[in-house]
Design an enzyme around this catalytic site. Structure first.
Site, mmCIF file in Angstrom:
data_model
loop_
_atom_site.group_PDB
_atom_site.id
_atom_site.type_symbol
_atom_site.label_atom_id
_atom_site.label_comp_id
_atom_site.label_asym_id
_atom_site.label_seq_id
_atom_site.Cartn_x
_atom_site.Cartn_y
_atom_site.Cartn_z
ATOM 1 C CD GLU A 24 43.376 -61.591 -23.198
ATOM 2 O OE1 GLU A 24 43.653 -62.525 -23.969
ATOM 3 O OE2 GLU A 24 44.235 -60.861 -22.671
ATOM 4 C CD GLU A 26 46.710 -56.500 -24.374
ATOM 5 O OE1 GLU A 26 47.250 -55.490 -24.867
ATOM 6 O OE2 GLU A 26 47.261 -57.259 -23.573
ATOM 7 C CG ASN A 42 54.775 -57.684 -22.563
ATOM 8 O OD1 ASN A 42 54.222 -58.650 -23.103
ATOM 9 N ND2 ASN A 42 54.147 -56.541 -22.375
#
Length: 476
Positions: A457, A247, A149
């Site tokens: 991150e 994540e 994505n």
């Protein structure tokens, strides 16, 4: 469009032994063919990464910083090419694609500077004449897995901190959006990192994921993906005791309090909700609106959603592109149908657009009369569906917002600083936005809690996830 690239192993592009088509979500026709790695080719990439460990250490923080800055310079130079690649592979509007590439560039800039600031510390020892020295060393070879994505931002969040820390990387991007990663890796090649520091493989789970996870030389894996895949990766990582960063999915609540600036909230929320056709892990999935603003909020949301033009992202006036593939389109259709069957009402959209004869398009959709137990509310829908519910009290909405095993992001709109602080403290999420959805920045730690993952991150915390801490007791 992929011919000049391929798999990237030990400092060179190779054609690979097999290939597969990449399909345009706009036209449903092939964009081209990309090489698919064999297990042996993935093994070669792992060998190259392991061989680059010593060279990355010798390069040092300042040398790595210089290489990453050179790579970022090359990324800036190739911005137009990269944005068009993102647009072609994902279908997202070209302006959104350009912003994503710039976010990726910023990751390398930030991490280049952080590479010079990997500090240790000295602590007095209890032993006479002694002291403790605490230093940080690269964890080792990294396996990085990114989703489709955000095909530029997600690899950058893994490559930049790992390389800054001194860790060679084997990157496996999504096979649905591999071209953007190829451009990025080619920019890193131009930056002058040692051969083997960056490797790219594309392919099946058996030929890429399995060899990476089984190799004991891989000391860290980083994933952006679904919670289900993350759970499996954690189990697989346990066999060789790899460090993990995850994540994973989200199911973000958005609270519109009675004192919110409703026009600002609407302008920001509609643009955020339908960005990338709703295929964003931090997008607001569960929209809670105070009783006093509910009707006005729904009316304003629908009027803004109606102005969004669907189409090819390369056209400048396109506001929303397609979903990534046919299965995603079928899934969104199913979620809306289930919500309606359970009593929700579609006040805008809710179907495939009749005027677009090809592509995986679905109209910007607004649902009202939504209950918390409906699938569209209780699960991440990952599509262009705005599900809106009303609430009466602060205590009620905090309890409902926290009634999820996800904890990636959460949002609220209020004019009250006191309420803003209470909201940040009350919501169970790794990231909270007050009057803002702008959470993704190179300088800020991005990540969630609970089933939304672990590790961060971005920011100095992002590089820390790629470092081991070493303690030395020195007595003289």
């Amino acid at each position: 469009m992929y011919e000049q690239y391929g798999l990237f192993i030990n400092g060179r592009w190779i054609p690979g032994s097999a290939s597969a088509e990449v399909i345009s979500p706009v036209t449903e026709r092939p964009l081209g063919r990309v090489p698919m790695a064999t297990a042996a080719e993935t093994g070669e990439a792992l060998d190259a990464a392991h061989g680059a460990l010593a060279k990355m250490r010798e390069l040092g923080g300042f040398g790595r910083a210089e290489a990453l800055h050179k790579a970022a310079d090359e990324m800036i130079r190739r911005s137009d090419e990269a944005a068009r690649m993102i647009c072609a592979e994902t279908g997202k509007p070209i302006a959104q694609a350009g912003r994503e590439w710039m976010l990726a560039c910023e990751q390398f800039r930030w991490c280049a500077e952080e590479a010079r600031r990997i500090y240790g510390r000295i602590v007095d020892s209890r032993v006479p004449g002694g002291r403790f020295e605490i230093t940080h060393e690269p964890v080792g070879v990294v396996g990085a897995f990114s989703a489709w994505n955000f095909p530029a931002a997600l690899p950058a969040r893994k490559l930049a901190p790992a390389l800054a820390a001194g860790c060679p990387v084997v990157l496996r991007p999504s096979s649905q959006t591999p071209g953007v990663a190829m451009v990025m890796v080619d920019c890193l090649r131009a930056g002058g990192l040692p051969d083997g520091a960056v490797n790219l493989v594309i392919g099946s789970t058996g030929n890429t994921y399995a060899p990476i996870m089984a190799d004991s030389r891989v000391r860290k894996v980083s994933l952006t993906g679904s919670t289900r895949i993350g759970q499996q990766m954690i189990r697989d990582a346990a066999d060789t005791v790899k460090k993990v960063s995850m994540e994973l999915g989200g199911n973000a609540p958005l609270i519109i309090f009675e004192d919110a600036d409703i026009e600002a909230a609407l302008d920001l929320t509609v643009g955020t909700k339908f960005a990338n056709c709703g295929q964003v892990c931090v997008t607001p999935d569960r929209i809670f609106v105070h009783d006093s603003l509910y009707d006005a909020f729904v009316q304003g949301f629908v009027s803004r959603a109606a102005r969004i033009k669907l189409g090819d992202g390369l056209q400048a006036d396109t506001g929303m592109g397609p979903l990534i593939n046919a299965s995603r389109l079928d899934e969104i259709e199913s979620i809306v149908a289930a919500a309606v069957n359970d009593g929700a009402k579609v006040v805008h959209g809710g179907k495939r657009p009749a005027h677009l004869q090809s592509g995986f398009f679905f109209e910007p959709t607004v649902l009202v009369d939504v209950r918390d137990d409906m699938r569209v509310f209780s699960e991440e829908n990952f599509g262009p569906i705005a599900a809106i519910s009303r609430f009466s009290t602060e205590e009620e909405v905090f309890a409902r917002a926290n009634a999820s095993n996800m904890g990636l992001s959460a949002y609220a709109f209020t004019r009250s600083p006191d309420r803003a602080r209470r909201t940040v403290a009350a919501l169970n999420a790794g990231m909270v936005g007050i009057n803002s959805f702008a959470l993704a920045a190179a300088e800020a730690p991005f990540g969630g809690t609970n089933h939304s993952g672990m590790g961060r991150e971005g920011g100095s915390e992002g590089i820390a996830d790629y470092l081991d801490t070493k303690l030395a007791q020195l007595v003289f």
